[in-house]
Design a protein around this motif. Structure first.
Motif, short mmCIF file in Angstrom:
data_model
loop_
_atom_site.label_atom_id
_atom_site.label_comp_id
_atom_site.label_asym_id
_atom_site.label_seq_id
_atom_site.Cartn_x
_atom_site.Cartn_y
_atom_site.Cartn_z
N UNK A 65 25.56 -5.79 -5.82
CA UNK A 65 24.71 -5.45 -6.97
C UNK A 65 23.86 -4.22 -6.63
N UNK A 66 23.91 -3.22 -7.53
CA UNK A 66 23.13 -1.99 -7.40
C UNK A 66 22.36 -1.78 -8.69
N UNK A 67 21.08 -1.41 -8.58
CA UNK A 67 20.33 -0.95 -9.75
C UNK A 67 19.99 0.52 -9.54
N UNK A 78 28.63 -4.38 -9.07
CA UNK A 78 28.07 -4.24 -10.41
C UNK A 78 26.89 -3.28 -10.32
N UNK A 79 26.92 -2.23 -11.13
CA UNK A 79 25.92 -1.16 -11.11
C UNK A 79 25.16 -1.20 -12.44
N UNK A 80 23.85 -1.44 -12.36
CA UNK A 80 23.05 -1.66 -13.58
C UNK A 80 21.93 -0.63 -13.70
N UNK A 81 21.89 0.05 -14.81
CA UNK A 81 20.81 0.97 -15.17
C UNK A 81 19.55 0.13 -15.45
N UNK A 82 18.50 0.36 -14.67
CA UNK A 82 17.25 -0.39 -14.89
C UNK A 82 16.11 0.51 -15.33
N UNK A 83 16.46 1.65 -15.94
CA UNK A 83 15.42 2.56 -16.44
C UNK A 83 14.67 1.93 -17.61
N UNK A 100 14.26 -7.18 -21.93
CA UNK A 100 15.19 -8.01 -22.69
C UNK A 100 16.64 -7.57 -22.45
N UNK A 101 16.84 -6.25 -22.41
CA UNK A 101 18.18 -5.74 -22.17
C UNK A 101 18.71 -6.14 -20.80
N UNK A 102 17.85 -6.07 -19.78
CA UNK A 102 18.27 -6.46 -18.44
C UNK A 102 18.54 -7.96 -18.35
N UNK A 128 24.97 -16.35 -6.56
CA UNK A 128 25.08 -15.16 -7.41
C UNK A 128 24.27 -15.33 -8.69
N UNK A 129 24.45 -16.44 -9.36
CA UNK A 129 23.82 -16.63 -10.66
C UNK A 129 22.29 -16.63 -10.55
N UNK A 130 21.76 -17.38 -9.61
CA UNK A 130 20.30 -17.48 -9.50
C UNK A 130 19.68 -16.14 -9.08
N UNK A 131 20.32 -15.44 -8.15
CA UNK A 131 19.77 -14.18 -7.65
C UNK A 131 19.81 -13.09 -8.72
N UNK A 132 20.88 -13.02 -9.48
CA UNK A 132 20.97 -12.01 -10.54
C UNK A 132 19.84 -12.18 -11.54
N UNK A 133 19.53 -13.43 -11.88
CA UNK A 133 18.44 -13.66 -12.83
C UNK A 133 17.07 -13.44 -12.19
N UNK A 134 16.98 -13.59 -10.87
CA UNK A 134 15.72 -13.29 -10.19
C UNK A 134 15.48 -11.78 -10.14
N UNK A 135 16.55 -11.02 -9.96
CA UNK A 135 16.40 -9.58 -9.73
C UNK A 135 16.30 -8.79 -11.03
N UNK A 136 17.31 -8.87 -11.88
CA UNK A 136 17.41 -7.92 -12.99
C UNK A 136 16.25 -7.97 -13.98
N UNK A 137 15.86 -9.12 -14.53
CA UNK A 137 14.77 -9.10 -15.52
C UNK A 137 13.44 -8.64 -14.93
N UNK A 138 13.30 -8.70 -13.60
CA UNK A 138 12.04 -8.34 -12.96
C UNK A 138 12.09 -6.98 -12.26
N UNK A 139 13.14 -6.21 -12.55
CA UNK A 139 13.32 -4.95 -11.83
C UNK A 139 13.33 -3.75 -12.77
N UNK A 140 12.67 -3.87 -13.92
CA UNK A 140 12.62 -2.76 -14.87
C UNK A 140 11.77 -1.62 -14.32
#
Length: 389
Positions: free
Chosen positions: A82-84, A38-43, A49-51, A104-116
């Motif tokens: 997972x790639x940002x 999964x490749x996520x744009x974190x710009x 909120x989007x992340x 997977x679930x806990x780590x995704x929520x730890x990473x994405x909202x805090x990686x803007x």
């Protein structure tokens, strides 16, 4: 008249005369077996909120009981990386990082909202380039070589200038058998951006964050990716001319070496586990098989090839995998050549014979041993119902 038709229908159901149909792809997400990055744009334009929304969706996409990781007895498991990315890409998790759904679930929520990122710029090529690296590393020492690979991209912008053009990488991935699904994160109504992001996707796998059934669309793309045929086999699809049309859970293989009908039957059974001679339940499948044969240069004209229909125990029936009951033939006179079938105890096998006056083939019954022709085999596709080594 209506009463008579109703009685005919009821009798057909009562005596098991419901017309047979070809197998669909397995669709049990609990038995999904893929390698997915999964490749996520974190710009900065994605916003925190989007992340957070993307994190929730990733959790939902893989939250239907899918076995995450490899620590299971059942081999139908899915690895997730997972790639940002923004102006550069960061590998947040390789394909061996997550070993359970909770992980997977806990780590995704730890990473994405805090990686803007604070960067306003974003280069999609960086993100899918990192995904390509992850997938290659996941195949080291031929690990899970029989598992299909997929990239799911969440992108809010598109740049194709010079080295930042994502198309060469995307085309290279798709050419190697990797499916790409894109989710264009539309926040400004930029239709051109949505179009460009969608163009790097596998046909039919281009979505937007505003799609009403986005989770189901992504899951369906994963199911379709997980439905495939082994080398040298061709997947039966809705349309022969469109290699991206919807798949059936059926694989076909024309065989150029000639044999009698019965030896050909045993060849199909021994060529691959659960293999059998091809069925033609309807006109659509009949036509598809003919197009497949015509596309095979080892089959000369006039086209003649055995199919899995034969006369047994007082009626015609279709071949099935060894150990399964034959499927009774449902009357369809339109596929027989004129004058067939003939009534003879020595002509119990059926082949397709091209008519001399038309570019079509029709059924003819022949001797099951003495008529040596080419033939077509069939087997169930690899999918969530059928694991293939």
């Amino acid at each position: 008249m209506l009463i008579g038709l109703l009685l005919l229908f009821l009798l057909s159901v009562t005596y098991g005369q419901v017309p047979p149909t070809d197998r669909n792809c397995g669709h049990d997400l609990a038995n999904l077996w893929l390698d997915v990055v999964v490749v996520v744009d974190n710009s900065a334009p994605m916003t925190q909120e989007g992340l957070t929304e993307v994190a929730a969706q990733i959790v939902t996409v893989f939250g239907a009981g899918t076995r995450i990781g490899t620590n299971y007895i059942d081999k139908r498991t899915t690895r997730v990386g997972l790639v940002t990315y923004n102006t550069e890409a960061t590998i947040q998790a390789d394909l061996n990082r997550f070993q359970s759904p909770d992980d997977l679930f806990s780590t995704v929520f730890q990473i994405l909202p805090n990686d803007l990122s604070t960067s306003e710029d974003v280069f999609l090529a960086k993100g899918i380039g990192a995904a390509e690296q992850l997938l290659a590393a996941g195949r080291k020492n031929n690990t899970r070589k029989n598992y299909k690979q997929m990239v799911i991209v969440y992108a809010s912008a598109y740049n194709d200038e010079g080295e930042e053009d994502p198309r060469p990488i995307a085309e290279r991935l798709k050419a190697s058998g990797v499916s790409i699904a894109t989710v264009a994160f539309d926040q400004t109504g930029d239709e051109e951006m949505i179009k460009l992001i969608g163009e790097i996707a596998t046909p039919g796998f281009n979505f937007t964050n505003e799609d009403e059934n986005l989770v189901k669309e992504i899951q369906t793309a994963m199911i379709q990716t997980n439905c495939y045929c082994s080398n040298l086999w061709t997947q039966y699809r809705e349309t022969f001319e469109d290699p991206h049309s919807s798949k059936f859970g059926v694989c076909l293989r024309p065989v150029a070496l000639t044999a009698g009908w019965t030896p050909a039957k045993f060849a199909c059974q021994n060529m691959i586990q659960t293999g059998y001679m091809v069925t033609e339940y309807d006109q659509k499948k009949h036509d598809y098989v003919f197009k497949l044969v015509r596309n095979d240069t080892s089959f000369p004209e006039p086209y003649v090839y055995h199919i899995g229909l034969s006369y047994v125990n007082g009626g015609y029936a279709w071949q099935q995998p060894v150990g399964h009951a034959l499927v009774p033939f449902q009357l369809n006179d339109s596929l027989w050549n004129p004058g067939f079938p003939t009534q003879s105890s020595t002509t119990t096998a059926v082949l397709n014979q091209q008519s001399s006056s038309a570019f079509r083939v029709g059924w003819q019954n022949v001797n099951q041993y003495t008529v040596s022709e080419r033939y077509v085999c069939e087997v169930a596709a690899c999918d969530t119902s059928t694991y293939c080594e």
